[in-house]
Design a protein around this motif. Structure first.
Motif, PDB file in Angstrom:
ATOM      1  N   CYS A  85      70.783  26.523  42.841  1.00  0.00           N
ATOM      2  CA  CYS A  85      71.534  27.391  41.929  1.00  0.00           C
ATOM      3  C   CYS A  85      71.075  27.158  40.493  1.00  0.00           C
ATOM      4  N   ASP A  87      69.714  28.987  38.395  1.00  0.00           N
ATOM      5  CA  ASP A  87      70.015  30.050  37.436  1.00  0.00           C
ATOM      6  C   ASP A  87      71.302  29.782  36.674  1.00  0.00           C
ATOM      7  N   ASP A  88      72.171  28.954  37.237  1.00  0.00           N
ATOM      8  CA  ASP A  88      73.418  28.617  36.549  1.00  0.00           C
ATOM      9  C   ASP A  88      73.194  27.595  35.430  1.00  0.00           C
ATOM     10  N   VAL A  90      70.048  27.357  33.453  1.00  0.00           N
ATOM     11  CA  VAL A  90      68.794  27.566  32.732  1.00  0.00           C
ATOM     12  C   VAL A  90      68.913  27.232  31.240  1.00  0.00           C
ATOM     13  N   TYR A 109      62.137  28.216  30.547  1.00  0.00           N
ATOM     14  CA  TYR A 109      63.576  28.322  30.793  1.00  0.00           C
ATOM     15  C   TYR A 109      64.281  29.183  29.745  1.00  0.00           C
ATOM     16  N   ARG A 112      63.737  32.627  31.035  1.00  0.00           N
ATOM     17  CA  ARG A 112      64.645  32.884  32.149  1.00  0.00           C
ATOM     18  C   ARG A 112      66.076  33.092  31.666  1.00  0.00           C
ATOM     19  N   GLN A 116      68.280  36.465  32.131  1.00  0.00           N
ATOM     20  CA  GLN A 116      69.593  36.337  32.755  1.00  0.00           C
ATOM     21  C   GLN A 116      70.666  36.979  31.871  1.00  0.00           C
TER      22      GLN A 116
END
Length: 280
Positions: A85, A87-88, A90, A109, A112, A116
């Motif tokens: 996970c 993406d939680d 970044v 990051y 990203r 996001q």
């Protein structure tokens, strides 16, 4: 150094192994001293510093190189603990890699994080993250790989500045003109067309119509040469809007008529590596 909140599992990955056996006792001492408090959660508790000043004093007591090392270890530990996970996390990972001096990973990051934020329609936040990433990226040695990465990030930045700042904002022009220059070198004619499409509307909205018209005529010639309906539609409509504002109504209507002859279902336009620049 880890942040205002942390979990024991994260501390164990960051701290030297000899501290692991004493971790529970050390956390208990910090709680007893009223430095941190524990918030029980399913699976594992989270600890929080009670006062930001306490955290800052502890952080300031570390030597610079030691801080960098611990930031690097923290970033890698977060990647390991949250691999499924990530993406939680970044933004946090970008922060730690940035503080560690690992510029390439920090840029990765931040990019990203920007994408996001854009997916959540948080365009101001997306622009901020991308701007931070570009600033870091430009501290790296100039290479074609770096410039291609900047092309993608500047294209995205220009796109996300439009809803947050407005298409007439100077920041939009700066980002898109830089992206255009990079696309001329590293992209395709299609890439250049859609980036310039955004620049064109910047000048239309600012009512700098002489510049907008000159761009529009070049865009129309390029769209006709590419012979792609999506590009032709964009070129016809953008130039028609300019001519409407200059009072050349018949010429504007002629362009609209030409646009109406194009297929109603426009095929996707190949954009190479710059992603959604067409949305600009």
């Amino acid at each position: 150094m880890i942040g205002k909140e942390f979990t024991p599992s994260l501390v164990k990955l960051v701290a030297p192994p000899e501290f692991n056996d004493r971790l529970d006792a050390m956390l208990a001492d910090l709680q007893a001293g009223d430095f941190v408090y524990e918030e029980p959660q399913a699976g594992e508790s989270t600890y929080y510093f009670k006062h930001a000043l306490t955290q800052e004093v502890a952080y300031s007591s570390l030597l610079g190189e030691r801080r960098k090392l611990l930031h690097e270890r923290t970033a890698k530990a977060i990647e390991q603990l949250h691999a499924n996970c990530i993406d939680d996390c970044v933004t946090a990972v970008a922060h730690h890699y940035g503080r560690s001096g690992n510029v390439a990973k920090a840029v990765e990051y931040l990019n990203r994080a920007g994408m996001q934020s854009a997916r959540r329609a948080a365009y101001a936040e997306a622009s901020e993250r991308l701007s931070q990433g570009i600033a870091l990226l430009l501290t790296l040695p100039a290479t074609p790989e770096r410039d291609r990465q900047e092309l993608a990030m500047q294209s995205a930045l220009g796109q996300y500045l439009i809803p947050s700042k407005g298409v007439a904002a100077e920041e939009v022009k700066v980002a898109l003109e830089r992206a255009r220059d990079l696309a001329v070198e590293y992209g395709t004619e299609e890439d250049v067309f859609w980036i310039v499409f955004g620049i064109q509307f910047h000048y239309i909205v600012r009512l700098e119509l002489t510049t907008a018209r000159a761009i529009g005529e070049r865009q129309l010639a390029l769209a006709e040469r590419l012979n792609h309906p999506a590009a032709q539609m964009g070129a016809y409509v953008a130039l028609a809007q300019t001519l409407l504002l200059t009072g050349e109504l018949e010429a504007a209507r002629d362009l609209c008529d030409r646009a109406m002859t194009l297929p109603r279902e426009l095929p996707d336009f190949p954009l190479g590596d710059i992603g959604d620049a067409r949305a600009m």
